[in-house]
Design an enzyme around this catalytic site. Sequence first.
Site, PDB file in Angstrom:
ATOM      1  N   CYS A 141     -30.152   0.649 -12.449  1.00  0.00           N
ATOM      2  CA  CYS A 141     -30.606  -0.737 -13.717  1.00  0.00           C
ATOM      3  C   CYS A 141     -29.705  -1.731 -14.158  1.00  0.00           C
ATOM      4  O   CYS A 141     -28.919  -2.277 -12.617  1.00  0.00           O
ATOM      5  CB  CYS A 141     -30.854  -0.174 -15.023  1.00  0.00           C
ATOM      6  SG  CYS A 141     -29.161   0.739 -15.834  1.00  0.00           S
ATOM      7  N   CYS A 213     -36.029  -1.632 -14.999  1.00  0.00           N
ATOM      8  CA  CYS A 213     -35.757  -2.318 -15.351  1.00  0.00           C
ATOM      9  C   CYS A 213     -36.091  -3.361 -14.943  1.00  0.00           C
ATOM     10  O   CYS A 213     -35.867  -3.551 -13.664  1.00  0.00           O
ATOM     11  CB  CYS A 213     -33.743  -2.915 -16.830  1.00  0.00           C
ATOM     12  SG  CYS A 213     -32.999  -3.088 -15.840  1.00  0.00           S
ATOM     13  N   CYS A 220     -32.728  -5.492  -7.008  1.00  0.00           N
ATOM     14  CA  CYS A 220     -32.502  -4.092  -6.376  1.00  0.00           C
ATOM     15  C   CYS A 220     -32.375  -4.541  -4.273  1.00  0.00           C
ATOM     16  O   CYS A 220     -32.468  -5.156  -3.612  1.00  0.00           O
ATOM     17  CB  CYS A 220     -33.480  -2.958  -6.414  1.00  0.00           C
ATOM     18  SG  CYS A 220     -32.815  -1.759  -6.270  1.00  0.00           S
TER      19      CYS A 220
END
Length: 283
Positions: A141, A213, A220
């Site tokens: 996250c 999230c 990412c």
Amino acid sequence: MYGHDVNVSELATRAGIAASAVRWYESVGILPPAARRPNGYRDYGPADLARLRFVLSLRRLGLGPDASGRLARLCLERGDVDLDLAPLIRAQREAVARQRDDLDRLDGELIDLELTIAAAGRAAREGSHVSDAPIRVLFVCTGNSARSQIAEALLERIGGADFEVESAGIEPRGVNPFALRALADAGIDWSGARSKSVDEFQDQPFDYVITVCDRARQSCPVFPGQYNSLHWGLEDPAEVEGSDAVKLAAFERTYMELVQRIRPFVEVALRAAGRSRRAVIAG
């Protein structure tokens, strides 16, 4: 005269209730007294069926019999405004909004589960898990302060020795104390946790990388080897304002939402790995 009219049994069947319920609604004044045929039997027309269906819809939304009858009468007959109904209508609208939110969350959970099953199916076809090595999972996250921390703690607990779990953040900012309290209340001591950066894991292989999230999903990084990417979109409990009790309740909701996702994830990931569960502590 009776071409479109029905008796009490037929009216009840069309409305989906028992004939005795129709008679009760009439006896207490929620339905107007029915017309009578020459033989004395009740006679109902389309307007009666419309009113009854409206009343039943209001009852399903949570209104009591009297309020349902009054609101139906107001809407169908366009009579004098009943000011006492205003707070009831407002309360029911709020209840409908909550139900809509619950359905939206359920829809999200079902989508997550569908994607998890698809990912696990790919893993099984590709034979990515052919040993007894733990299934490696990374939760990501933004700050690694709440959602991913709770997810890591839960998967460790629910998945047991079959899983090796880590969590990380795009911009780590420390573990939220309310996350620790929510976990402690569930019997999980997470006081030794620290907030970690995804940079610590860039050279490590994982079987599943799960973002929790939207911002983390967009940022990412890519990890080595083949792995399945999943996204569980969860609201950030840290953004909830209010008293400590209100904030803690938000973290507890996040905890329960993650329980509902992680339990099926464990099952499908183990099945994809071709193994049975070793030992799982109840979540």
